[in-house]
Design a protein around this motif. Structure first.
Motif, PDB file in Angstrom:
ATOM      1  N   GLU A 136      58.376  58.956  49.694  1.00 30.18           N
ATOM      2  CA  GLU A 136      58.534  57.501  49.734  1.00 30.18           C
ATOM      3  C   GLU A 136      57.160  56.835  49.803  1.00 30.18           C
ATOM      4  O   GLU A 136      56.160  57.465  50.112  1.00 30.18           O
ATOM      5  N   GLY A 137      57.135  55.533  49.523  1.00 31.43           N
ATOM      6  CA  GLY A 137      55.890  54.792  49.575  1.00 31.43           C
ATOM      7  C   GLY A 137      55.064  54.976  48.319  1.00 31.43           C
ATOM      8  O   GLY A 137      55.562  55.374  47.263  1.00 31.43           O
ATOM      9  N   VAL A 138      53.769  54.704  48.433  1.00 33.94           N
ATOM     10  CA  VAL A 138      52.848  54.816  47.294  1.00 33.94           C
ATOM     11  C   VAL A 138      51.692  55.726  47.683  1.00 33.94           C
ATOM     12  O   VAL A 138      51.334  55.830  48.865  1.00 33.94           O
ATOM     13  N   PRO A 139      51.084  56.418  46.707  1.00 31.03           N
ATOM     14  CA  PRO A 139      49.905  57.227  47.043  1.00 31.03           C
ATOM     15  C   PRO A 139      48.791  56.345  47.607  1.00 31.03           C
ATOM     16  O   PRO A 139      48.559  55.229  47.138  1.00 31.03           O
ATOM     17  N   LEU A 140      48.110  56.858  48.604  1.00 25.67           N
ATOM     18  CA  LEU A 140      47.008  56.110  49.206  1.00 25.67           C
ATOM     19  C   LEU A 140      45.948  55.768  48.165  1.00 25.67           C
ATOM     20  O   LEU A 140      45.271  54.740  48.270  1.00 25.67           O
ATOM     21  N   SER A 141      45.822  56.595  47.121  1.00 27.27           N
ATOM     22  CA  SER A 141      44.824  56.350  46.076  1.00 27.27           C
ATOM     23  C   SER A 141      45.041  55.013  45.376  1.00 27.27           C
ATOM     24  O   SER A 141      44.101  54.435  44.833  1.00 27.27           O
ATOM     25  N   GLN A 142      46.274  54.529  45.377  1.00 27.53           N
ATOM     26  CA  GLN A 142      46.568  53.265  44.685  1.00 27.53           C
ATOM     27  C   GLN A 142      46.151  52.035  45.487  1.00 27.53           C
ATOM     28  O   GLN A 142      46.011  50.950  44.928  1.00 27.53           O
ATOM     29  N   VAL A 143      45.980  52.192  46.790  1.00 24.60           N
ATOM     30  CA  VAL A 143      45.770  51.001  47.624  1.00 24.60           C
ATOM     31  C   VAL A 143      44.526  51.057  48.503  1.00 24.60           C
ATOM     32  O   VAL A 143      44.056  50.025  48.966  1.00 24.60           O
ATOM     33  N   GLN A 151      43.057  47.080  57.651  1.00 26.57           N
ATOM     34  CA  GLN A 151      44.091  47.936  57.084  1.00 26.57           C
ATOM     35  C   GLN A 151      43.638  49.391  57.024  1.00 26.57           C
ATOM     36  O   GLN A 151      44.422  50.309  57.294  1.00 26.57           O
ATOM     37  N   LYS A 152      42.362  49.594  56.680  1.00 27.03           N
ATOM     38  CA  LYS A 152      41.851  50.962  56.662  1.00 27.03           C
ATOM     39  C   LYS A 152      41.893  51.575  58.059  1.00 27.03           C
ATOM     40  O   LYS A 152      42.230  52.759  58.229  1.00 27.03           O
ATOM     41  N   LEU A 153      41.573  50.769  59.058  1.00 27.51           N
ATOM     42  CA  LEU A 153      41.622  51.285  60.427  1.00 27.51           C
ATOM     43  C   LEU A 153      43.050  51.640  60.838  1.00 27.51           C
ATOM     44  O   LEU A 153      43.265  52.596  61.592  1.00 27.51           O
ATOM     45  N   GLN A 154      44.029  50.897  60.331  1.00 24.60           N
ATOM     46  CA  GLN A 154      45.422  51.244  60.605  1.00 24.60           C
ATOM     47  C   GLN A 154      45.763  52.631  60.062  1.00 24.60           C
ATOM     48  O   GLN A 154      46.451  53.422  60.722  1.00 24.60           O
ATOM     49  N   VAL A 155      45.285  52.917  58.849  1.00 26.38           N
ATOM     50  CA  VAL A 155      45.520  54.245  58.265  1.00 26.38           C
ATOM     51  C   VAL A 155      44.858  55.319  59.126  1.00 26.38           C
ATOM     52  O   VAL A 155      45.455  56.377  59.393  1.00 26.38           O
ATOM     53  N   LEU A 156      43.641  55.050  59.591  1.00 22.67           N
ATOM     54  CA  LEU A 156      42.930  56.040  60.405  1.00 22.67           C
ATOM     55  C   LEU A 156      43.648  56.285  61.730  1.00 22.67           C
ATOM     56  O   LEU A 156      43.727  57.430  62.193  1.00 22.67           O
ATOM     57  N   ARG A 312      52.921  47.791  52.798  1.00 25.55           N
ATOM     58  CA  ARG A 312      53.074  46.597  53.644  1.00 25.55           C
ATOM     59  C   ARG A 312      52.775  46.899  55.107  1.00 25.55           C
ATOM     60  O   ARG A 312      52.570  45.984  55.895  1.00 25.55           O
ATOM     61  N   ASN A 313      52.760  48.185  55.446  1.00 28.95           N
ATOM     62  CA  ASN A 313      52.470  48.594  56.816  1.00 28.95           C
ATOM     63  C   ASN A 313      51.594  49.844  56.763  1.00 28.95           C
ATOM     64  O   ASN A 313      52.097  50.964  56.834  1.00 28.95           O
ATOM     65  N   PRO A 314      50.279  49.689  56.587  1.00 26.96           N
ATOM     66  CA  PRO A 314      49.406  50.839  56.356  1.00 26.96           C
ATOM     67  C   PRO A 314      49.417  51.876  57.477  1.00 26.96           C
ATOM     68  O   PRO A 314      48.957  52.990  57.290  1.00 26.96           O
ATOM     69  N   GLU A 315      49.940  51.497  58.645  1.00 25.95           N
ATOM     70  CA  GLU A 315      49.988  52.462  59.741  1.00 25.95           C
ATOM     71  C   GLU A 315      51.173  53.413  59.598  1.00 25.95           C
ATOM     72  O   GLU A 315      51.302  54.366  60.368  1.00 25.95           O
ATOM     73  N   ASN A 316      52.014  53.166  58.587  1.00 20.57           N
ATOM     74  CA  ASN A 316      53.194  54.007  58.372  1.00 20.57           C
ATOM     75  C   ASN A 316      52.915  54.991  57.236  1.00 20.57           C
ATOM     76  O   ASN A 316      53.012  54.655  56.066  1.00 20.57           O
ATOM     77  N   ILE A 317      52.553  56.216  57.602  1.00 23.75           N
ATOM     78  CA  ILE A 317      52.379  57.280  56.607  1.00 23.75           C
ATOM     79  C   ILE A 317      53.758  57.826  56.279  1.00 23.75           C
ATOM     80  O   ILE A 317      54.446  58.368  57.153  1.00 23.75           O
TER      81      ILE A 317
END
Length: 529
Positions: A136-143, A151-156, A312-317
């Motif tokens: 589900e979702g999109v590859p991180l490479s796209q965004v 937003q990047k810190l949310q992913v981290l 829409r929620n970068p903290e959700n892998i």
């Protein structure tokens, strides 16, 4: 049902062309099987009547993957390993068990598996396969490139939480994870969670499937691949593997560093000597900190095409795909940093954020490059700060990876391909810090007595290896996106790439070769055909 089998592109490597040993590289990545049967099994596995569409994803280096759409709207991913993927049966069996363990025990969003078979010779498809969820979702490479810093810190933060879950469990043995029915379980094998040994009858630890046991022809070696109950056993098995590879296999041509008279010259005897020296010091190199030596299951390939998120929620892998070759190794042996951070600089000396660069007087391209470097560095420092705060064991592994002791262990793992020059140089330097190694018993002397002549020779060879590495970096920079990463390039750029490499070779020969003999040697080592 449609007949999918005539579509030749399903079975061959179609992502590009190889600059290095093309015929062999294509052969290792072609796999023939019955696509009609694979589509039928995929439909059955999710309760659909039939598959109505098959789309091939871009080829991986070790697998084929297909998006299969069903008549009821369901979509699944079918994965088939190439001949170079690893040990038959074990590689697929371990990948499946590892994904299941990651999803159910580690709480990691690995794909759910609907059907699989690791016995190519006895299933109707005629190949090993896995049928699983589409992420589900999109590859991180796209965004990732469009995200602002928050937003990047949310992913981290999300990635730190995942790694914390991986750190919460350790194992009794080093090797790879399987279902118990697929391997012969070792006595006492278990995993540890919350300081309690859990003997789960469903999972077992078996032979290692990590890439270093199969790359560069190592798959044909008749060697013990574990599992191992101690770190010393594991590290000695690596040494034995490299000795056997050096003694019995043809060394691969290198694109990590160029070779020749004034550069690095691979030397079988020096490789074997380095491994004999390694055997004498390896016990002293092992850190005393059991938090970083314990056997951990890890995902080492966190590049941005393997990670899926909710944009829409970068903290959700939402998904992590491609668990092939994930294995149980000492924590210090695993990659602590996600590849998507794109950091290729030196280790930061301190976790201080870099100041904003001064942009006045710079051209637009220079401003863009300066801002990019500033952003990448500070995101990497932020990542390390999070690691220190949330996953201190992992940060201690990072600190160990900066030491000469780790450098020697790392180089021994790849001695077959390269490493003896750097290894010998590090070993000479180790004499000054020998007594400070935690595993060295007081007053134990450094086991080698290098003469001034030895030291001078080792320094010259190390300088040559560094020059060979620097030359590759220079050529990569000059070629830009024409550089054949992993040895291949897009079909439409193949001729342009070959011409550019030919021009580079001519310039290198003109610069370095002083005699016809030297020119012939550079030609022999040149990796690009």
């Amino acid at each position: 049902m449609p007949d999918w089998n005539p579509k030749d592109e399903y079975f061959k490597f179609t992502r590009g062309r190889f600059i290095v040993d093309e015929a062999e590289n294509l052969r290792k990545r072609e796999v023939r099987f019955d696509m009609n049967e694979l589509a039928r099994i995929a439909a059955d596995s999710v309760g659909a009547s039939r598959c109505i569409s098959i789309k091939k994803y871009p080829d991986g280096m070790f697998n084929k993957a297909f998006l299969m759409s069903m008549d009821d709207g369901r979509e699944v991913v079918a994965k088939v390993p190439n001949p170079n993927a690893g040990a038959p049966h074990l590689t697929t069996a371990s990948e499946v068990a590892t994904m299941d363990f990651a999803r159910r025990i580690l709480g990691t969003p690995a794909p759910r598996i609907y059907s699989w078979n690791s016995r190519a010779e006895s299933n109707p498809v005629g190949a090993e396969f896995i049928i699983m969820d589409k992420a589900e979702g999109v590859p991180l490479s796209q965004v990732w490139g469009t995200f602002k810093l928050p937003q990047k810190l949310q992913v981290l933060v999300a990635m730190t939480r995942l790694q914390n879950q991986w750190l919460s469990i350790s194992f009794s043995h080093y090797g790879s994870l399987y279902y118990t029915k697929d391997v012969q379980p070792q006595a006492g094998n278990h995993y540890v969670k919350d300081d309690k040994a859990i003997r789960d009858s469903e999972f077992a630890i078996g032979p290692a499937t990590g890439r270093d046991w199969f790359d560069a022809g190592r798959s044909v070696l008749d060697i013990e691949k574990g599992p191992w109950a101690s770190l010393t056993q594991y590290l000695q098995a690596v040494r034995t593997r490299e000795m056997r590879a050096i003694q019995s296999l043809k060394p691969p041509k290198q694109i990590a560093l160029f070779c020749g008279p004034k550069l690095y010259r691979p030397d079988t005897e020096k490789k074997l000597t380095a491994l004999r020296w390694y055997q004498q010091v390896v016990a002293a190199l092992i850190p005393k900190d059991t938090a970083i030596t314990r056997p951990c299951l890890w995902y080492n390939d966190l590049h941005d095409d393997n990670i899926f998120i909710d944009p829409r929620n970068p903290e959700n892998i939402t998904g992590i795909i491609d668990w092939q070759s994930c294995h149980i190794s000492p924590l210090f042996n695993h990659n602590p940093d996600p590849a998507f951070l794109d950091w290729d600089g030196l280790e930061p000396e301190a976790l201080d954020l870099a100041p904003m660069p001064k942009l006045s007087g710079l051209s637009p391209d220079e401003r863009s490059a300066a801002v990019h470097e500033y952003t990448v560095r500070n995101v990497f420092v932020a990542w390390r700060k999070l690691m220190l705060s949330k996953n201190p064991d992992l940060y201690r592994a990072v600190e160990f990876r900066k030491t000469a002791a780790y450098g020697l262990i790392f180089l021994a793992h790849r001695m077959f391909e390269y490493g003896e020059a750097h290894f010998q140089s590090l070993l000479v330097d180790l004499k000054d810090s020998w007594a400070d190694l935690p595993a060295v018993i007081s007053d134990t002397p450094f086991p080698f007595d290098f003469s001034e002549e030895d030291i001078e020779r080792i320094k010259l060879e190390s300088d040559g290896a560094v020059a060979g590495t620097d030359l590759v970096a220079e050529v990569k920079e000059r070629l830009g996106d024409l550089w054949p990463d992993k040895g291949f390039i897009e079909q439409e750029r193949y001729d342009e790439c070959r011409a550019a490499l030919h021009e580079m070779k001519s310039q290198i020969l003109e610069q370095l070769a002083e005699t016809a003999e030297e020119k012939a040697e550079y030609e022999r080592y040149w990796p690009f055909e």
